[in-house]
Design an enzyme around this catalytic site. Structure first.
Site, PDB file in Angstrom:
ATOM      1  CG  ASN A  46      -2.053   0.982   1.134  1.00 23.74           C
ATOM      2  OD1 ASN A  46      -2.284   1.582   0.078  1.00 23.74           O
ATOM      3  ND2 ASN A  46      -2.793   1.152   2.218  1.00 23.74           N
TER       4      ASN A  46
ATOM      5  CG  HIS B 228       0.061   6.518   4.692  1.00 27.01           C
ATOM      6  ND1 HIS B 228      -1.302   6.580   4.921  1.00 27.01           N
ATOM      7  CD2 HIS B 228       0.628   7.378   5.597  1.00 27.01           C
ATOM      8  CE1 HIS B 228      -1.550   7.414   5.910  1.00 27.01           C
ATOM      9  NE2 HIS B 228      -0.391   7.906   6.338  1.00 27.01           N
TER      10      HIS B 228
ATOM     11  CG  ASP C 226       0.898  -4.993   9.707  1.00 27.67           C
ATOM     12  OD1 ASP C 226       0.037  -4.087   9.613  1.00 27.67           O
ATOM     13  OD2 ASP C 226       1.886  -4.901  10.465  1.00 27.67           O
ATOM     14  CB  ALA C 227      -3.623  -7.407  11.278  1.00 27.33           C
ATOM     15  N   GLY C 228      -2.502  -4.158  11.047  1.00 28.44           N
ATOM     16  CA  GLY C 228      -2.623  -2.835  11.644  1.00 28.44           C
ATOM     17  C   GLY C 228      -3.040  -1.796  10.619  1.00 28.44           C
TER      18      GLY C 228
ATOM     19  CG  ASP D 186      -1.963   3.740   7.112  1.00 30.11           C
ATOM     20  OD1 ASP D 186      -2.222   3.047   6.114  1.00 30.11           O
ATOM     21  OD2 ASP D 186      -2.614   4.758   7.416  1.00 30.11           O
TER      22      ASP D 186
END
Length: 213
Positions: free
Chosen positions: A116, A118, A150-152, A154
């Site tokens: 991703n 950002h 990941d699961a967080g 950003d």
């Protein structure tokens, strides 16, 4: 004496792009000059229509839609999205302005293959309002980050970053537009690097290129 065989060119790696907006990041990948080590194999969205899908159609790239509203719950949606993405055998999944959070099960299906972009120098200013947060904090330097998802929020391992100075007369729009220009270039460079040679992940460290040992 027969001619020496011509070295074969590796097949481009498959990149699947997920987007929810106008598709400028997708367009940057489509416009990357040839020869390149990747091809955009498909573009998908959580919306029935958006600019990104229009750009993909114009480029002859297969598209798909996977709307949350068409599924019983977010778990079922993640399963369906995983199947839709997996149908294109991705070597890399790029979130290019994709406005939905992905479940851990989706990320496990494409382990260390989802990236991703950002608009800040993470871990500074995560979330939806990074340029505004940077201006509100009074920083003199911000930028953009490409990271493994990941699961967080950003919070995944950082692949690459580029800095963008903050001008004294910047507002959110002017700053964000300058970041976007750099972000598009960085994303193309990162996708090129990740598909041109193997990469490895060691905790929070992403190592690009062929192993040295």
């Amino acid at each position: 004496m027969p001619d020496a065989p011509t070295p074969s060119t590796p097949s481009p790696k498959n990149v699947v792009v997920l987007a929810s907006g106008s598709g400028t990041l997708l367009q940057a990948l489509l416009d990357a000059p040839d020869p390149k080590p990747f091809r955009v194999a498909a573009a998908g969205s959580d919306l029935a229509s958006c600019g990104a899908l229009d750009r993909a159609v114009a480029a002859g790239v297969p598209t798909f839609t996977c709307r949350v509203a068409d599924h019983a719950d977010r778990t079922a949606w993640n399963v369906a999205l995983s199947a839709a993405v997996g149908a294109h055998a991705p070597d890399l999944v790029v979130l290019a302005g994709f406005m939905k959070l992905l479940a851990p099960a989706f990320l496990r299906a494409f382990d260390n293959k989802v990236i991703n972009a950002h608009p800040s120098l993470l871990p500074a200013f995560p979330g939806m309002h990074a340029p505004a947060d940077a201006l509100g904090h009074g920083v003199k330097l911000t930028g953009c980050t490409v990271f493994l998802v990941d699961a967080g929020v950003d919070a995944g391992p950082i692949v690459a970053q580029r800095a963008v100075p903050v001008a004294d007369d910047d507002d959110v729009t002017t700053l964000h537009e300058r970041i976007k220009v750099v972000e598009r270039s960085l994303l193309v460079d990162v996708v090129t690097a990740l598909t041109a040679a193997p990469y490895s992940v060691h905790g929070r460290k992403v190592v690009l290129g062929w192993p040295t040992s």
